[in-house]
Motif scaffolding. Sequence first.
Motif, mmCIF file in Angstrom:
data_model
loop_
_atom_site.group_PDB
_atom_site.id
_atom_site.type_symbol
_atom_site.label_atom_id
_atom_site.label_comp_id
_atom_site.label_asym_id
_atom_site.label_seq_id
_atom_site.Cartn_x
_atom_site.Cartn_y
_atom_site.Cartn_z
ATOM 1 N N GLU A 1 0.859 -10.110 -1.826
ATOM 2 C CA GLU A 1 0.429 -10.558 -0.514
ATOM 3 C C GLU A 1 -0.594 -9.540 -0.014
ATOM 4 O OE1 GLU A 1 2.852 -11.732 3.583
ATOM 5 O OE2 GLU A 1 3.896 -11.219 1.718
ATOM 6 N N ASP A 2 -1.755 -10.038 0.364
ATOM 7 C CA ASP A 2 -2.842 -9.164 0.806
ATOM 8 C C ASP A 2 -2.544 -8.672 2.217
ATOM 9 O OD1 ASP A 2 -5.217 -8.013 1.597
ATOM 10 O OD2 ASP A 2 -6.451 -9.479 0.543
ATOM 11 N N MET A 3 -2.551 -7.361 2.409
ATOM 12 C CA MET A 3 -2.239 -6.806 3.725
ATOM 13 C C MET A 3 -3.479 -6.685 4.610
ATOM 14 S SD MET A 3 0.949 -6.316 3.601
ATOM 15 C CE MET A 3 1.344 -5.235 4.979
ATOM 16 N N GLU B 1 -6.761 1.497 1.396
ATOM 17 C CA GLU B 1 -6.216 2.834 1.125
ATOM 18 C C GLU B 1 -6.829 3.854 2.078
ATOM 19 O OE1 GLU B 1 -5.536 3.698 -3.482
ATOM 20 O OE2 GLU B 1 -7.497 2.833 -3.093
ATOM 21 N N GLN B 2 -6.091 4.903 2.371
ATOM 22 C CA GLN B 2 -6.605 5.999 3.193
ATOM 23 C C GLN B 2 -6.714 7.258 2.336
ATOM 24 O OE1 GLN B 2 -7.401 5.596 6.453
ATOM 25 N NE2 GLN B 2 -6.843 3.433 6.255
ATOM 26 N N ASP B 3 -7.657 8.105 2.716
ATOM 27 C CA ASP B 3 -7.718 9.457 2.135
ATOM 28 C C ASP B 3 -7.933 9.469 0.634
ATOM 29 O OD1 ASP B 3 -7.177 10.552 4.682
ATOM 30 O OD2 ASP B 3 -5.045 10.141 4.375
ATOM 31 N N GLU C 1 6.051 0.312 0.218
ATOM 32 C CA GLU C 1 5.858 -1.086 0.595
ATOM 33 C C GLU C 1 4.427 -1.537 0.354
ATOM 34 O OE1 GLU C 1 6.918 -2.258 4.520
ATOM 35 O OE2 GLU C 1 6.581 -4.375 4.077
ATOM 36 N N LYS C 2 3.475 -0.702 0.749
ATOM 37 C CA LYS C 2 2.065 -1.052 0.551
ATOM 38 C C LYS C 2 1.505 -0.249 -0.611
ATOM 39 C CE LYS C 2 1.533 -1.584 5.547
ATOM 40 N NZ LYS C 2 0.809 -1.082 6.731
ATOM 41 N N PHE C 3 0.762 -0.912 -1.453
ATOM 42 C CA PHE C 3 0.216 -0.224 -2.633
ATOM 43 C C PHE C 3 -1.076 -0.910 -3.032
ATOM 44 C CE2 PHE C 3 3.409 -3.368 -3.653
ATOM 45 C CZ PHE C 3 2.704 -4.236 -4.475
ATOM 46 N N SER C 4 -1.885 -0.191 -3.771
ATOM 47 C CA SER C 4 -3.133 -0.771 -4.274
ATOM 48 C C SER C 4 -2.903 -1.332 -5.667
ATOM 49 C CB SER C 4 -4.219 0.302 -4.320
ATOM 50 O OG SER C 4 -3.876 1.261 -5.309
ATOM 51 N N LEU C 5 -3.804 -2.188 -6.079
ATOM 52 C CA LEU C 5 -3.690 -2.745 -7.428
ATOM 53 C C LEU C 5 -3.776 -1.655 -8.482
ATOM 54 C CD1 LEU C 5 -5.521 -6.155 -7.503
ATOM 55 C CD2 LEU C 5 -3.227 -5.622 -8.255
ATOM 56 N N ARG C 6 -4.571 -0.638 -8.196
ATOM 57 C CA ARG C 6 -4.672 0.470 -9.151
ATOM 58 C C ARG C 6 -3.310 1.150 -9.338
ATOM 59 N NH1 ARG C 6 -6.584 2.250 -13.419
ATOM 60 N NH2 ARG C 6 -8.539 1.296 -12.767
ATOM 61 N N PRO D 1 -12.177 2.944 -1.127
ATOM 62 C CA PRO D 1 -10.739 2.637 -1.085
ATOM 63 C C PRO D 1 -10.467 1.204 -1.534
ATOM 64 C CG PRO D 1 -11.659 2.531 1.116
ATOM 65 C CD PRO D 1 -12.771 2.994 0.212
ATOM 66 N N GLY D 2 -9.319 1.015 -2.162
ATOM 67 C CA GLY D 2 -8.914 -0.323 -2.590
ATOM 68 C C GLY D 2 -8.081 -1.002 -1.521
ATOM 69 N N LYS D 3 -7.978 -2.310 -1.651
ATOM 70 C CA LYS D 3 -7.153 -3.056 -0.705
ATOM 71 C C LYS D 3 -5.678 -2.773 -0.964
ATOM 72 C CE LYS D 3 -8.979 -7.352 0.533
ATOM 73 N NZ LYS D 3 -9.225 -8.793 0.243
ATOM 74 N N LEU D 4 -4.891 -2.917 0.096
ATOM 75 C CA LEU D 4 -3.445 -2.725 -0.044
ATOM 76 C C LEU D 4 -2.737 -4.076 -0.106
ATOM 77 C CD1 LEU D 4 -2.807 0.261 2.389
ATOM 78 C CD2 LEU D 4 -2.941 0.279 -0.113
#
Lengths: 238, 238
Positions: B203-205, B209-211, B168-173, B216-219
């Motif tokens: 949609e910006d959450m 990103e974790q770990d 459901e949540k992912f980064s642009l990368r 980290p990039g935005k999700l």
Amino acid sequence: MGTALQRTIQQLRSEDSEFFQIAISVDCVIFGFDKNELKVLLIKSDLEEFKDQWSLLGDLVRPDENLDSASYRVLKHRTGLDDVYLEQVYTFGEVTRHPAGRVISTAYYSLINIKDHQPVLSDNELHWHPVNEITTLAFDHKIILDTCLQRLQSKIEEHPIVFNLLPEKFSLRELQNLYEAILGVKMDRRNFRKKFFLMNWLEDMNELEQDVPHRPGKLYRFNTSRFPNGKMKTPMPV
Amino acid sequence: MGTALQRTIQQLRSEDSEFFQIAISVDCVIFGFDKNELKVLLIKSDLEEFKDQWSLLGDLVRPDENLDSASYRVLKHRTGLDDVYLEQVYTFGEVTRHPAGRVISTAYYSLINIKDHQPVLSDNELHWHPVNEITTLAFDHKIILDTCLQRLQSKIEEHPIVFNLLPEKFSLRELQNLYEAILGVKMDRRNFRKKFFLMNWLEDMNELEQDVPHRPGKLYRFNTSRFPNGKMKTPMPV
DNA sequence: TATAATTGTGTATAGGTTACACAGTGGTAT
DNA sequence: ATACCACTGTGTAACCTATACACAATTATA
């Protein structure tokens, strides 16, 4: 326990032929172009359920013929034409789509030069109908027609297939009328010409239209040297 | 004399079932995305002719189920997943395509989040294979795979369906890696971001990103408000 | 010979696509 | 704590493509 496909066909047949109660057919959307209209060849349905309704041309697939061959057979039978452009589009498999039983049907569309077909029109159950004027058809054939028209519309944006609908020599105006009829839009004449010359799909015949009540346009033909297979036939799946 | 389709199914069956010697199946190309590779779920063929070769997941269509339903059934059976993206692509009907008899097969592809499927991998005949590394498959399944991959490639250029392959949540990368894996090209990072934000599919959450061992990039998630049906399912024929 | 209808042609504008570089941030090793 | 590493996040200029648009040339016809 495996799936049915993992048993052999012989095993399945001997069991109880549960899986041999489905018939498969092909339905052909045969497009033509005449009087600046896109037309489709239809036949009167002779099923009681669809009395007096028109339907596409189709037939059951024989056990020893390929799916494509069945389409070619239908085309040859109904138009007398060999060597036509034919493209598979979609397979319609609703349980209830045929009132007489389970028939799954694979839809093809085909592009022919309507003039090549005239003689066979003596069969008075066959008729060319303007695509725009068709509102209902027998079975799910209206959906099949719409699906094939959509495919044709997106296909011609990239591929040189419309030439199959035209006589060998044609004017740019005729070509533009054809695009406009298929896509349902009006186009700018100058931009249309520019685009086609840039794409290099056309070969100038150095001839002029005959019998037009105005300045005649130049005649072109499809640039066969750039597309050595001539008019494309039955492309592989997209 | 009419064509076979003009007689009723009952008539045909009673005649000699000539037209009921063809079985119809569905084959599913189930795509997943993992470790920056596009993968496909395959099963060991248990046919003698294709011993030790891999094949797509498929099954015969039952007389009382729709074609789409048969695909969903295969998917549910093999992945445990409901509610997946599924699209019909092409029907393969060569007479000789199945060594045990005449089987016409309609190919579908489906997009699933590979993480949702892990538990069922206990079935050790099933395996995720990187699409790039597949050179041969049983039957004509390599052609079916190639055809479905091409369809997927052209589909994602216009339609927001790749989200079905991601959590459901992912980064642009991650999203860009997925596009690159499917299309087999490298893309410019800045232009990719610009394009996606302009399309307004995301949609910006307001989460990161974790770990990851770097900034980290935005999700993001798929913009469900713009596409009220959520992830698209089984589009009508194109 | 004038009129009607259509062909044939070029340019300017807008919109979209591509190429490209540097500062910012969090993690990690010392 | 500090330096380094790897990645994220951002804007602008050049290019290419698509669109909008007007007038002279040609043939048939009255």
